[in-house]
Design a protein around this motif. Structure first.
Motif, mmCIF file in Angstrom:
data_model
loop_
_atom_site.group_PDB
_atom_site.id
_atom_site.type_symbol
_atom_site.label_atom_id
_atom_site.label_comp_id
_atom_site.label_asym_id
_atom_site.label_seq_id
_atom_site.Cartn_x
_atom_site.Cartn_y
_atom_site.Cartn_z
ATOM 1 N N ASP A 1 1.240 -12.489 -2.834
ATOM 2 C CA ASP A 1 0.463 -11.545 -2.030
ATOM 3 C C ASP A 1 1.368 -10.766 -1.079
ATOM 4 O O ASP A 1 1.253 -9.540 -0.962
ATOM 5 C CB ASP A 1 -0.606 -12.299 -1.241
ATOM 6 C CG ASP A 1 -1.463 -11.371 -0.396
ATOM 7 O OD1 ASP A 1 -2.146 -10.503 -0.974
ATOM 8 O OD2 ASP A 1 -1.429 -11.492 0.845
ATOM 9 N N GLY A 2 2.281 -11.475 -0.412
ATOM 10 C CA GLY A 2 3.196 -10.799 0.490
ATOM 11 C C GLY A 2 4.104 -9.832 -0.238
ATOM 12 O O GLY A 2 4.402 -8.743 0.261
ATOM 13 N N LYS B 1 3.428 -8.192 -3.021
ATOM 14 C CA LYS B 1 2.648 -7.015 -3.398
ATOM 15 C C LYS B 1 2.437 -6.093 -2.197
ATOM 16 O O LYS B 1 2.511 -4.860 -2.317
ATOM 17 C CB LYS B 1 1.308 -7.438 -3.984
ATOM 18 C CG LYS B 1 1.407 -8.108 -5.346
ATOM 19 C CD LYS B 1 0.038 -8.540 -5.838
ATOM 20 C CE LYS B 1 0.132 -9.253 -7.186
ATOM 21 N NZ LYS B 1 -1.195 -9.727 -7.658
ATOM 22 N N ARG B 2 2.170 -6.686 -1.039
ATOM 23 C CA ARG B 2 1.967 -5.884 0.168
ATOM 24 C C ARG B 2 3.220 -5.073 0.504
ATOM 25 O O ARG B 2 3.152 -3.888 0.833
ATOM 26 C CB ARG B 2 1.617 -6.795 1.347
ATOM 27 C CG ARG B 2 0.214 -7.399 1.296
ATOM 28 C CD ARG B 2 0.063 -8.464 2.379
ATOM 29 N NE ARG B 2 -1.286 -9.001 2.424
ATOM 30 C CZ ARG B 2 -2.237 -8.559 3.245
ATOM 31 N NH1 ARG B 2 -1.979 -7.547 4.077
ATOM 32 N NH2 ARG B 2 -3.432 -9.097 3.252
ATOM 33 N N ARG C 1 3.725 -2.241 -1.994
ATOM 34 C CA ARG C 1 2.837 -1.118 -1.672
ATOM 35 C C ARG C 1 3.357 -0.352 -0.456
ATOM 36 O O ARG C 1 3.287 0.884 -0.407
ATOM 37 C CB ARG C 1 1.416 -1.635 -1.413
ATOM 38 C CG ARG C 1 0.666 -2.042 -2.669
ATOM 39 C CD ARG C 1 -0.825 -2.132 -2.413
ATOM 40 N NE ARG C 1 -1.139 -3.227 -1.487
ATOM 41 C CZ ARG C 1 -1.444 -4.458 -1.855
ATOM 42 N NH1 ARG C 1 -1.472 -4.776 -3.152
ATOM 43 N NH2 ARG C 1 -1.729 -5.382 -0.965
ATOM 44 N N LEU C 2 3.882 -1.081 0.509
ATOM 45 C CA LEU C 2 4.469 -0.421 1.675
ATOM 46 C C LEU C 2 5.669 0.424 1.264
ATOM 47 O O LEU C 2 5.857 1.548 1.755
ATOM 48 C CB LEU C 2 4.885 -1.478 2.702
ATOM 49 C CG LEU C 2 5.486 -0.956 4.010
ATOM 50 C CD1 LEU C 2 4.460 -0.130 4.779
ATOM 51 C CD2 LEU C 2 5.977 -2.127 4.868
ATOM 52 N N VAL D 1 3.196 -6.324 8.089
ATOM 53 C CA VAL D 1 2.595 -6.591 6.782
ATOM 54 C C VAL D 1 2.991 -7.963 6.272
ATOM 55 O O VAL D 1 2.157 -8.724 5.760
ATOM 56 C CB VAL D 1 3.001 -5.488 5.779
ATOM 57 C CG1 VAL D 1 2.633 -5.888 4.358
ATOM 58 C CG2 VAL D 1 2.346 -4.167 6.141
ATOM 59 N N ARG E 1 0.115 -10.177 8.012
ATOM 60 C CA ARG E 1 -0.863 -9.899 6.953
ATOM 61 C C ARG E 1 -1.827 -8.777 7.361
ATOM 62 O O ARG E 1 -3.015 -8.804 7.045
ATOM 63 C CB ARG E 1 -1.671 -11.156 6.608
ATOM 64 C CG ARG E 1 -0.828 -12.358 6.222
ATOM 65 C CD ARG E 1 -0.106 -12.147 4.902
ATOM 66 N NE ARG E 1 0.465 -13.374 4.393
ATOM 67 C CZ ARG E 1 1.705 -13.783 4.609
ATOM 68 N NH1 ARG E 1 2.518 -13.037 5.339
ATOM 69 N NH2 ARG E 1 2.147 -14.904 4.100
ATOM 70 N N LYS F 1 -3.319 -4.934 7.304
ATOM 71 C CA LYS F 1 -3.481 -3.882 6.302
ATOM 72 C C LYS F 1 -2.423 -2.806 6.494
ATOM 73 O O LYS F 1 -1.969 -2.552 7.611
ATOM 74 C CB LYS F 1 -4.874 -3.266 6.392
ATOM 75 C CG LYS F 1 -6.001 -4.210 5.991
ATOM 76 C CD LYS F 1 -7.339 -3.511 6.094
ATOM 77 C CE LYS F 1 -8.477 -4.429 5.687
ATOM 78 N NZ LYS F 1 -9.794 -3.758 5.816
ATOM 79 N N LEU F 2 -2.077 -2.150 5.404
ATOM 80 C CA LEU F 2 -0.992 -1.179 5.422
ATOM 81 C C LEU F 2 -1.251 -0.071 6.439
ATOM 82 O O LEU F 2 -0.363 0.263 7.238
ATOM 83 C CB LEU F 2 -0.808 -0.599 4.017
ATOM 84 C CG LEU F 2 0.436 0.267 3.782
ATOM 85 C CD1 LEU F 2 0.899 0.138 2.338
ATOM 86 C CD2 LEU F 2 0.150 1.734 4.080
#
Length: 257
Positions: free
Chosen positions: A91-92, A94-95, A98-99, A166, A170, A172-173
């Motif tokens: 999850d981290g 992927k975050r 995306r960033l 992020v 955790r 949101k972007l």
């Protein structure tokens, strides 16, 4: 999240704290500086796609630096497998990817906005098939470079604290970008001192190289001698990211490893 407002001298303090973190465990951060330099060199050997991949990976690389500095500040020996810890959480990961994609999109948009008003001047300097006048071309691209530099200040503020927000909090972007921008604005004078101080450090290293060549040393030998110094300076720069973050957010919002 409430960002702390720090005094102007905090900008220099971040550099001092970064140097202290480097002194605690110099070899791991020297290794990281070496690897980062290698990745940058490799990216520039692959036209366009390499640079785009490097920009996308920048938040992840920044977060890896922050995690390493946190381990060192906590007194944990920085072992080789620990560098990959930020990549193990799907999850981290992927975050942060995306960033990185958002960072790439902002950089591309900034480049487009900076170049578009000067496109006619650039095309005139390039001409139509004849030899390119380098002086005219340099004058034509001066405006886009200055404009992009100003835009990049805003982009940097948006993404400066975002990897930690992020990756650790955790968040949101969009919220991370907003909180990062607000934090940078609240501490704009400290960041100005931080940026000017690093500019002076890198200028001093450049002047040292010029001095060595003026004394008769060959440029290649001077470059070889200055390479370890450049790597150490880059390592301290990476180390300074952690105190810059923790002094603004860490005291109020303890992070999760």
């Amino acid at each position: 999240m409430q960002a702390a407002i720090l005094p102007v001298r905090a900008g220099w303090q971040w550099i001092q704290d970064g140097a202290r973190i480097f002194r605690l465990q110099p070899m791991p951060m020297f290794f990281w500086s070496l690897m980062t330099g290698f990745l940058i060199t490799l990216a520039y050997m692959i036209p366009l796609l390499g640079q785009m991949a490097l920009i996308t990976a920048m938040p992840l690389l920044t977060f890896m630096s922050l995690c390493a500095c946190r381990h060192i500040a906590d007194g944990d020996p920085m072992l080789m497998p620990m560098w990959l810890e930020p990549l193990r959480n799907p999850d981290g990961r992927k975050r942060l990817i995306r960033l990185g994609l958002a960072y790439l999109a902002c950089c591309l948009a900034g480049g487009f906005v900076a170049t578009l008003p000067f496109m006619s001047n650039i095309m005139d300097a390039i001409g139509s098939g004849g030899p390119i006048n380098e002086l005219d071309l340099m004058k034509a691209v001066r405006g886009p470079f200055i404009t992009f530099g100003l835009l990049y200040v805003v982009i940097s503020a948006l993404f400066w604290h975002a990897p930690a927000l992020v990756g650790w909090h955790r968040i949101k972007l969009t919220q991370a970008l907003f909180f990062s921008m607000v934090a940078c604005w609240r501490n704009k004078l400290a960041f100005l001192v931080y940026g000017l101080s690093w500019g002076a450090v890198f200028l001093a290293v450049q002047l040292l190289g010029n001095l060595l060549t003026d004394l008769g040393m060959s440029p290649s030998l001077a470059q070889i001698l200055l390479t370890p110094l450049n790597l150490i300076v880059a390592a301290i720069l990476y180390c300074s990211f952690y105190p810059a973050y923790i002094s603004v957010f860490g005291a109020n919002y303890p992070t999760v490893k």
